[in-house]
Design a protein around this motif. Structure first.
Motif, short mmCIF file in Angstrom:
data_model
loop_
_atom_site.label_atom_id
_atom_site.label_comp_id
_atom_site.label_asym_id
_atom_site.label_seq_id
_atom_site.Cartn_x
_atom_site.Cartn_y
_atom_site.Cartn_z
N VAL A 61 -47.22 -43.48 -29.16
CA VAL A 61 -47.28 -42.03 -28.94
C VAL A 61 -46.47 -41.64 -27.70
N PHE A 62 -46.57 -42.41 -26.63
CA PHE A 62 -45.78 -42.11 -25.42
C PHE A 62 -44.29 -42.17 -25.74
N ALA A 63 -43.87 -43.18 -26.52
CA ALA A 63 -42.45 -43.32 -26.85
C ALA A 63 -41.96 -42.16 -27.70
N GLN A 64 -42.80 -41.65 -28.57
CA GLN A 64 -42.40 -40.56 -29.45
C GLN A 64 -42.45 -39.19 -28.77
N GLU A 65 -43.50 -38.98 -27.96
CA GLU A 65 -43.77 -37.63 -27.46
C GLU A 65 -43.59 -37.47 -25.95
N GLY A 66 -43.50 -38.57 -25.23
CA GLY A 66 -43.47 -38.48 -23.79
C GLY A 66 -44.87 -38.42 -23.22
N PHE A 67 -44.99 -38.69 -21.93
CA PHE A 67 -46.32 -38.76 -21.31
C PHE A 67 -47.04 -37.41 -21.34
N ALA A 68 -46.37 -36.35 -20.95
CA ALA A 68 -47.02 -35.05 -20.82
C ALA A 68 -47.54 -34.54 -22.15
N ALA A 69 -46.77 -34.70 -23.22
CA ALA A 69 -47.16 -34.14 -24.52
C ALA A 69 -48.15 -35.02 -25.27
N ALA A 70 -48.23 -36.29 -24.93
CA ALA A 70 -49.12 -37.21 -25.64
C ALA A 70 -50.58 -36.83 -25.41
N LEU B 174 -54.76 -37.91 -25.91
CA LEU B 174 -55.63 -39.07 -26.10
C LEU B 174 -56.24 -39.08 -27.50
N SER B 175 -56.47 -37.89 -28.07
CA SER B 175 -57.03 -37.86 -29.42
C SER B 175 -56.03 -38.43 -30.43
N ALA B 176 -54.74 -38.12 -30.25
CA ALA B 176 -53.72 -38.67 -31.15
C ALA B 176 -53.64 -40.18 -31.00
N ILE B 177 -53.78 -40.66 -29.77
CA ILE B 177 -53.71 -42.10 -29.52
C ILE B 177 -54.91 -42.81 -30.14
N SER B 178 -56.11 -42.24 -29.98
CA SER B 178 -57.29 -42.88 -30.55
C SER B 178 -57.23 -42.89 -32.07
N ARG B 179 -56.72 -41.79 -32.67
CA ARG B 179 -56.57 -41.77 -34.14
C ARG B 179 -55.61 -42.86 -34.60
N ARG B 180 -54.50 -43.00 -33.89
CA ARG B 180 -53.52 -44.01 -34.30
C ARG B 180 -54.09 -45.41 -34.15
N LEU C 162 -54.20 -45.39 -19.15
CA LEU C 162 -53.62 -46.02 -20.34
C LEU C 162 -52.12 -46.23 -20.15
N ALA C 163 -51.44 -45.24 -19.60
CA ALA C 163 -50.00 -45.38 -19.35
C ALA C 163 -49.73 -46.54 -18.40
N GLU C 164 -50.57 -46.70 -17.38
CA GLU C 164 -50.40 -47.81 -16.45
C GLU C 164 -50.59 -49.15 -17.15
N ALA C 165 -51.52 -49.21 -18.12
CA ALA C 165 -51.74 -50.44 -18.87
C ALA C 165 -50.52 -50.77 -19.73
N VAL C 166 -49.91 -49.74 -20.32
CA VAL C 166 -48.69 -49.95 -21.10
C VAL C 166 -47.58 -50.50 -20.20
N GLU C 167 -47.42 -49.90 -19.02
CA GLU C 167 -46.40 -50.37 -18.09
C GLU C 167 -46.68 -51.81 -17.63
N ASP C 168 -47.95 -52.12 -17.40
CA ASP C 168 -48.30 -53.48 -16.97
C ASP C 168 -47.92 -54.50 -18.04
N GLU C 169 -48.18 -54.18 -19.31
CA GLU C 169 -47.82 -55.09 -20.40
C GLU C 169 -46.30 -55.25 -20.48
N GLU D 127 -39.72 -46.26 -20.64
CA GLU D 127 -39.62 -44.81 -20.72
C GLU D 127 -40.64 -44.13 -19.80
N LEU D 128 -41.85 -44.68 -19.73
CA LEU D 128 -42.85 -44.12 -18.83
C LEU D 128 -42.43 -44.24 -17.37
N SER D 129 -41.74 -45.33 -17.04
CA SER D 129 -41.30 -45.53 -15.67
C SER D 129 -40.37 -44.41 -15.21
#
Length: 218
Positions: free
Chosen positions: A21-30, A32-38, A56-63, A108-110
């Motif tokens: 979702v972050f890759a598709q929509e960017g951080f601001a537009a993403a 949490l409900s869309a992420i949980s559904r996915r 969650l974004a920090e966890a993505v960056e950490d990975e 992209e989040l960075s």
């Protein structure tokens, strides 16, 4: 143990869904409900693992950061010569960005202005490239008259350029693009460019014999 394994799987599913979702929509537009559904989990499950979208974004960056560090460590273990490591790792990183949405989203989040934070992954890549180019210079692998700072600038700009442009056009993340870049730069960068190519070819042959993917591209 079963409960812990289930929790770990849920967390990884949320990280991947968040990355998509972050890759598709960017951080601001993403959302949490869309992420949980996915991810196929409830909003409550998401908040159990991550207290906020920022967490969650920090966890993505950490990975993504962990994956990038593995790439450079593997490049070092394969040969040990700094300039060969550099060529190897750029191929590995661009390939991983193309194939792994978590790594792609982490970069992209960075650089996402919506987060208001520094570009940690890009900064760490820049730092590693600069250190590796300096080691190449100390080892005598840079051509006379080539500035280590200028070489690092060109390599960082090109590889991060592939990453940024690849978000819109995956052709920028192809092996051919990275190979073309090095074919252009290596003869200017080092008088041992033929030796670098020979080492890479030998690594590719050994990897093929072991049934491994080509570690450094074409």
């Amino acid at each position: 143990m079963v409960k812990q394994e289930r929790a770990a799987r849920t967390r990884q599913a949320l990280i991947r869904a968040g990355a998509e979702v972050f890759a598709q929509e960017g951080f601001a537009a993403a959302s949490l409900s869309a992420i949980s559904r996915r991810a196929g989990v409830s909003n409550g499950a998401l908040h159990f693992h991550f207290e906020s979208k920022k967490a969650l974004a920090e966890a993505v960056e950490d990975e993504a950061l962990k994956a990038m560090r593995e790439i450079v460590q593997e490049a070092s273990a394969r040969d040990g010569r700094a300039l060969v490591e550099l060529v190897d790792a750029t191929h590995g990183l661009v390939s991983r960005i193309a194939e792994d949405v978590v790594v792609r989203a982490g970069f992209e989040l960075s650089g996402d202005p919506g987060r208001g934070e520094g570009p940690s992954l890009r900064w760490e890549w820049q730092r590693w490239v600069e250190e590796t180019v300096r080691r190449s210079e100390e080892d005598g692998w840079l051509a006379r008259g080539v500035s280590a700072d200028d070489a690092a600038t060109a390599i960082v700009a090109a590889t991060m350029g592939f990453e940024v442009l690849g978000a819109e056009d995956k052709a920028w993340l192809s092996e051919e693009k990275v190979t073309g870049f090095w074919d252009l730069l290596l003869p200017r960068l080092t008088e041992r460019h033929a030796q670098v190519r020979a080492i890479r070819s030998r690594q590719a042959r050994v990897g093929a014999q072991r049934g491994e993917p080509d570690p450094v591209g074409g």
